[in-house]
Motif scaffolding. Structure first.
Motif, PDB file in Angstrom:
ATOM      1  N   GLU A  98      -8.618  11.985  18.848  1.00 44.23           N
ATOM      2  CA  GLU A  98      -8.440  10.743  18.095  1.00 44.23           C
ATOM      3  C   GLU A  98      -7.073  10.723  17.421  1.00 44.23           C
ATOM      4  OE1 GLU A  98     -13.048   9.651  16.749  1.00 44.23           O
ATOM      5  OE2 GLU A  98     -11.567  10.288  15.258  1.00 44.23           O
ATOM      6  N   GLU A  99      -6.751  11.819  16.751  1.00 42.74           N
ATOM      7  CA  GLU A  99      -5.475  11.881  16.030  1.00 42.74           C
ATOM      8  C   GLU A  99      -4.296  11.801  16.984  1.00 42.74           C
ATOM      9  OE1 GLU A  99      -3.861  14.561  12.433  1.00 42.74           O
ATOM     10  OE2 GLU A  99      -4.086  15.680  14.311  1.00 42.74           O
ATOM     11  N   ALA A 100      -4.360  12.540  18.088  1.00 41.61           N
ATOM     12  CA  ALA A 100      -3.239  12.569  19.035  1.00 41.61           C
ATOM     13  C   ALA A 100      -3.011  11.206  19.676  1.00 41.61           C
ATOM     14  CB  ALA A 100      -3.509  13.629  20.110  1.00 41.61           C
ATOM     15  N   VAL A 101      -4.091  10.546  20.092  1.00 40.87           N
ATOM     16  CA  VAL A 101      -3.968   9.228  20.716  1.00 40.87           C
ATOM     17  C   VAL A 101      -3.447   8.207  19.712  1.00 40.87           C
ATOM     18  CG1 VAL A 101      -5.298   7.296  21.670  1.00 40.87           C
ATOM     19  CG2 VAL A 101      -5.685   9.619  22.514  1.00 40.87           C
ATOM     20  N   SER A 102      -3.894   8.319  18.466  1.00 41.81           N
ATOM     21  CA  SER A 102      -3.498   7.354  17.433  1.00 41.81           C
ATOM     22  C   SER A 102      -2.002   7.394  17.138  1.00 41.81           C
ATOM     23  CB  SER A 102      -4.275   7.620  16.140  1.00 41.81           C
ATOM     24  OG  SER A 102      -5.652   7.416  16.332  1.00 41.81           O
ATOM     25  N   LYS A 103      -1.362   8.498  17.457  1.00 36.18           N
ATOM     26  CA  LYS A 103       0.070   8.646  17.182  1.00 36.18           C
ATOM     27  C   LYS A 103       0.963   8.117  18.295  1.00 36.18           C
ATOM     28  CE  LYS A 103      -0.355  12.674  14.132  1.00 36.18           C
ATOM     29  NZ  LYS A 103      -0.002  14.113  13.960  1.00 36.18           N
ATOM     30  N   ILE A 104       0.371   7.702  19.407  1.00 34.60           N
ATOM     31  CA  ILE A 104       1.164   7.213  20.529  1.00 34.60           C
ATOM     32  C   ILE A 104       1.712   5.830  20.192  1.00 34.60           C
ATOM     33  CG2 ILE A 104       1.130   6.520  22.955  1.00 34.60           C
ATOM     34  CD1 ILE A 104      -1.079   8.558  23.390  1.00 34.60           C
ATOM     35  N   PRO A 105       3.023   5.648  20.262  1.00 40.63           N
ATOM     36  CA  PRO A 105       3.612   4.346  19.948  1.00 40.63           C
ATOM     37  C   PRO A 105       3.432   3.354  21.102  1.00 40.63           C
ATOM     38  CG  PRO A 105       5.323   5.859  20.625  1.00 40.63           C
ATOM     39  CD  PRO A 105       4.041   6.661  20.578  1.00 40.63           C
ATOM     40  N   ASN A 106       3.848   2.144  20.880  1.00 43.51           N
ATOM     41  CA  ASN A 106       3.908   1.072  21.893  1.00 43.51           C
ATOM     42  C   ASN A 106       2.621   0.270  22.038  1.00 43.51           C
ATOM     43  OD1 ASN A 106       6.526   1.997  22.439  1.00 43.51           O
ATOM     44  ND2 ASN A 106       5.807   3.327  24.090  1.00 43.51           N
ATOM     45  N   TYR A 107       1.477   0.866  21.751  1.00 42.16           N
ATOM     46  CA  TYR A 107       0.236   0.100  21.880  1.00 42.16           C
ATOM     47  C   TYR A 107       0.134  -0.941  20.768  1.00 42.16           C
ATOM     48  CZ  TYR A 107      -1.802   3.185  25.418  1.00 42.16           C
ATOM     49  OH  TYR A 107      -2.064   3.893  26.563  1.00 42.16           O
ATOM     50  N   LYS A 108      -0.298  -2.137  21.124  1.00 45.79           N
ATOM     51  CA  LYS A 108      -0.584  -3.141  20.105  1.00 45.79           C
ATOM     52  C   LYS A 108      -1.826  -2.754  19.321  1.00 45.79           C
ATOM     53  CE  LYS A 108       1.470  -7.081  22.534  1.00 45.79           C
ATOM     54  NZ  LYS A 108       1.212  -8.423  23.141  1.00 45.79           N
ATOM     55  N   SER A 109      -2.789  -2.173  20.023  1.00 42.59           N
ATOM     56  CA  SER A 109      -4.013  -1.740  19.346  1.00 42.59           C
ATOM     57  C   SER A 109      -4.622  -0.548  20.063  1.00 42.59           C
ATOM     58  CB  SER A 109      -5.030  -2.883  19.261  1.00 42.59           C
ATOM     59  OG  SER A 109      -5.378  -3.339  20.552  1.00 42.59           O
ATOM     60  N   ILE A 110      -5.242   0.317  19.255  1.00 43.58           N
ATOM     61  CA  ILE A 110      -5.981   1.466  19.753  1.00 43.58           C
ATOM     62  C   ILE A 110      -7.354   1.415  19.112  1.00 43.58           C
ATOM     63  CG2 ILE A 110      -6.165   3.981  19.790  1.00 43.58           C
ATOM     64  CD1 ILE A 110      -3.094   4.085  19.717  1.00 43.58           C
ATOM     65  N   HIS A 111      -8.378   1.284  19.937  1.00 43.32           N
ATOM     66  CA  HIS A 111      -9.754   1.217  19.442  1.00 43.32           C
ATOM     67  C   HIS A 111     -10.452   2.537  19.728  1.00 43.32           C
ATOM     68  CE1 HIS A 111      -9.945  -3.178  18.617  1.00 43.32           C
ATOM     69  NE2 HIS A 111      -9.034  -3.238  19.569  1.00 43.32           N
ATOM     70  N   ILE A 112     -11.036   3.123  18.695  1.00 43.31           N
ATOM     71  CA  ILE A 112     -11.752   4.384  18.838  1.00 43.31           C
ATOM     72  C   ILE A 112     -13.221   4.150  18.496  1.00 43.31           C
ATOM     73  CG2 ILE A 112     -12.002   6.733  17.952  1.00 43.31           C
ATOM     74  CD1 ILE A 112      -8.972   6.714  17.432  1.00 43.31           C
ATOM     75  N   PHE A 113     -14.094   4.494  19.427  1.00 46.68           N
ATOM     76  CA  PHE A 113     -15.526   4.245  19.277  1.00 46.68           C
ATOM     77  C   PHE A 113     -16.254   5.564  19.048  1.00 46.68           C
ATOM     78  CE2 PHE A 113     -13.563   0.971  21.732  1.00 46.68           C
ATOM     79  CZ  PHE A 113     -14.130  -0.221  21.256  1.00 46.68           C
ATOM     80  N   ARG A 114     -17.047   5.607  17.968  1.00 41.40           N
ATOM     81  CA  ARG A 114     -17.776   6.808  17.604  1.00 41.40           C
ATOM     82  C   ARG A 114     -19.295   6.561  17.666  1.00 41.40           C
ATOM     83  NH1 ARG A 114     -14.555   8.556  12.082  1.00 41.40           N
ATOM     84  NH2 ARG A 114     -12.652   9.431  13.059  1.00 41.40           N
ATOM     85  N   PRO A 115     -19.867   6.516  18.850  1.00 44.50           N
ATOM     86  CA  PRO A 115     -21.302   6.258  18.955  1.00 44.50           C
ATOM     87  C   PRO A 115     -22.130   7.460  18.537  1.00 44.50           C
ATOM     88  CG  PRO A 115     -20.409   6.753  21.105  1.00 44.50           C
ATOM     89  CD  PRO A 115     -19.229   6.678  20.172  1.00 44.50           C
TER      90      PRO A 115
END
Length: 234
Positions: A141-158
């Protein structure tokens, strides 16, 4: 099924990893039915039996994902990759499937111009957790959240996923049956731990992709259920 948005004039392209999994198979069906997507690309180790005029199957080696990049022309990337310690057989393999592959895909898709990345992790994800499973989920989660360029990053915790699985997961099946019996008692502080249907997670992901949210958005299990109910026809 939703009607296309009046502001959505050009069909979008989705890229899905993990389309043969519990959530992924439901998500693939929803994406192929949604008129807002003109093309649905699937990354897979082996070709799926599924056929559809808008489906493109890309057989890849996830250990050499960069050889198949760049993934250009894709707007929304749905990552449903995941395994269990039992199936993985070792911490190394588990980390590869649940951390290395999702992160590599996120980076490569961003380089190709993707606008959104939608990732499934798990309830309890925490990079500081004493439990290896939860720690790996938190780290990705942390590593993906730091990637630039995305308008949005959605993380789902079911929470515990309910649905028909290909492989036998006796422990999860038993836990699912027990929690379903205890569901009426799971209120108040215990409500977030209620199991969730895999199809509802898929519905929640699809709705989130068209929510207009920006930045990194975390979706807890109960929030995913609310998203799924936003438009029950999806």
């Amino acid at each position: 099924m939703n009607t296309p948005s009046t502001q959505q004039t050009t069909p979008r392209t989705a890229l899905v990893a993990g389309a043969s999994g519990l959530v992924g198979k439901h998500l693939l069906e929803l994406l192929l039915e949604d008129p807002r997507y003109g093309t649905v690309q699937v990354l897979t180790r082996r070709k799926l039996k599924k056929q559809h005029p808008r489906l493109e199957q890309l057989v890849v080696d996830f250990d050499a994902l960069d050889q198949h990049a760049p993934f250009t022309g894709v707007q929304d990337v749905y990552c449903c990759l995941g395994t269990t310690m039992k199936k993985a057989g070792s911490k190394e393999v588990f980390r590869k499937v649940d951390y290395v592959y999702p992160l590599a895909l996120a980076r490569l898709a961003a380089q190709g111009g993707a606008e959104q990345y939608l990732l499934i992790t798990a309830m309890g994800a925490n990079k500081g957790s004493l439990f290896f499973y939860n720690r790996v989920k938190g780290e990705v989660e942390e590593a993906v959240s730091k990637i630039p360029n995305y308008k949005s990053i959605h993380i789902f915790r079911p929470s515990l996923l309910l649905g028909d699985r290909k492989e036998d997961r006796l422990g999860e099946d038993l836990a699912g049956r027990v929690t379903k019996l205890l569901r009426p008692l799971m209120v108040g502080p215990f409500r977030p731990y209620r199991p969730i249907k895999a199809r509802d997670v898929a519905r929640g992901m699809l709705h989130a992709a068209f929510s207009g949210s920006r930045g990194v958005v975390l979706h807890a299990s109960e929030d995913i259920k609310k998203l799924a109910r936003t438009n029950p026809k999806v």
